[in-house]
Design an enzyme around this catalytic site. Structure first.
Site, PDB file in Angstrom:
ATOM      1  N   LYS A   1      -6.106 -30.724 -11.210  1.00 32.85           N
ATOM      2  CA  LYS A   1      -5.816 -31.524 -10.454  1.00 32.85           C
ATOM      3  C   LYS A   1      -5.565 -30.663  -9.321  1.00 32.85           C
ATOM      4  O   LYS A   1      -6.768 -30.054  -8.585  1.00 32.85           O
ATOM      5  CB  LYS A   1      -4.445 -32.453 -10.155  1.00 32.85           C
TER       6      LYS A   1
ATOM      7  N   HIS B   1     -11.048 -39.863 -15.202  1.00 29.32           N
ATOM      8  CA  HIS B   1      -9.453 -40.217 -14.955  1.00 29.32           C
ATOM      9  C   HIS B   1      -8.197 -41.201 -14.762  1.00 29.32           C
ATOM     10  O   HIS B   1      -9.231 -41.352 -13.713  1.00 29.32           O
ATOM     11  CB  HIS B   1      -9.041 -38.080 -14.479  1.00 29.32           C
TER      12      HIS B   1
ATOM     13  N   SER C   1       2.312 -35.004 -20.050  1.00 31.59           N
ATOM     14  CA  SER C   1       3.590 -34.325 -20.676  1.00 31.59           C
ATOM     15  C   SER C   1       3.197 -33.283 -21.681  1.00 31.59           C
ATOM     16  O   SER C   1       4.326 -33.618 -22.018  1.00 31.59           O
ATOM     17  CB  SER C   1       4.057 -35.234 -20.381  1.00 31.59           C
TER      18      SER C   1
HETATM   19  P1  13P Z   1       0.268 -34.256 -17.185  1.00 33.32           P
HETATM   20  O1  13P Z   1       0.452 -32.470 -18.324  1.00 33.32           O
HETATM   21  O2  13P Z   1       0.988 -33.383 -15.639  1.00 33.32           O
HETATM   22  O3  13P Z   1       1.030 -35.234 -17.405  1.00 33.32           O
HETATM   23  O4  13P Z   1      -0.847 -34.375 -16.655  1.00 33.32           O
HETATM   24  C1  13P Z   1      -1.706 -35.053 -17.464  1.00 33.32           C
HETATM   25  C2  13P Z   1      -2.944 -34.719 -16.804  1.00 33.32           C
HETATM   26  O5  13P Z   1      -3.205 -35.911 -16.549  1.00 33.32           O
HETATM   27  C3  13P Z   1      -4.440 -34.098 -17.170  1.00 33.32           C
HETATM   28  O6  13P Z   1      -5.287 -34.669 -17.258  1.00 33.32           O
END
Ligand code: 13P
Length: 253
Positions: free
Chosen positions: A14, A100, A214
């Site tokens: 991200k 996404h 998560s």
């Molecule tokens: P998290 O693993 O931080 O919940 O994020 C998941 C995600 O959006 C992966 O693209």
């Protein structure tokens, strides 16, 4: 019984890290692969676009694949601030995440746009990781399956196949919250995604379906072994080499 598919564990970094930390994280993964026993899955990292070149250098010669987090639908042109799939392929990317939920929410991306982005990635010889997933309101209203099926049908381009497409099921309410669906809930949604893929694609049985939301080293052994879960799309835990590695090791090899 689902067909055997090599799992993929993908890190979606991200909008995190600066270049030095990104390179260190990539180098850490490469060192683990060189010195430890390899996990039974393929590995992919998706850094912010400005770090692609630096991370590509750190990964050079290793089996860790490089991906981007988004692409434009056009090859080039007057689209200030955007990045084309051609540029990402040129930077060494083999994969690109499209649709996404953070892009669907922050940038108003709809299924038709996501489908065009996937097509743009395919035209450049890249794999599109197409994300789908319901909000909490949709789940509470009992609409999870309809929402996910509609997103999938709307976002899959005609040319999609196991060689160029990965699906990621990411319930919006599970992203970054520490909450996850039960293994039974994940199994139900993944089975329905598999049904759609098998109906629509000649090799839909072997398209990878990732679970995301998560995932951490504690819940990965359960989530990564659910039927029709062929790996994970990992956010927060992919920023820590120990955690990302532990999740990869939890995948059935
Ligand atoms: P998290 O693993 O931080 O919940 O994020 C998941 C995600 O959006 C992966 O693209």
């Amino acid at each position: 019984m689902a067909q055997r598919v090599t799992p993929l564990v993908a890190g979606n970094w991200k909008m995190n890290l600066l270049r030095r930390d990104a390179v260190a994280l990539a180098c850490d993964l490469v060192t683990r692969l060189q010195t430890g026993s390899a996990p039974g899955c393929d590995l992919l990292v998706c850094p912010p676009a400005v770090m692609l070149h630096a991370v590509a250098e750190a990964l050079a010669g290793s089996p860790v694949a490089l991906g981007a987090q988004d692409c434009h639908t056009e090859v080039s042109g007057a689209h200030t601030g955007d990045i084309s799939a051609a540029m990402l392929a040129d930077a060494g990317c083999s994969h690109v995440i499209v649709g996404h939920s953070e892009r669907r929410a922050d940038h108003g991306e709809d299924d038709a746009l996501v489908r065009e982005k996937a097509r743009a990635a395919h035209e450049q010889g890249m794999r599109a990781i197409i994300c789908v997933g319901e909000t909490l309101e949709q789940r509470d209203a009992g609409n999870t399956i309809q929402v996910v099926e509609a997103q999938l049908n709307g976002s899959l381009p005609l040319e999609a196949a196991a060689a160029n497409t990965v699906i990621a099921y990411e319930p919006v309410w599970a992203i970054g919250t520490g909450r996850t669906p039960t293994a039974a809930d994940v199994a139900e949604v993944h089975a329905r995604i598999r049904d759609v893929l098998v109906k629509r694609l000649p090799d839909g049985e072997t398209v990878r379906i990732l679970y995301g939301g998560s995932v951490n080293p504690g819940n990965a052994p359960e989530l990564m072994t659910v039927e029709n879960v062929n790996g994970g799309l990992i956010g927060g835990a992919s920023l820590k080499a120990d955690d990302f590695w532990a999740i990869a090791r939890a995948c059935p090899g």
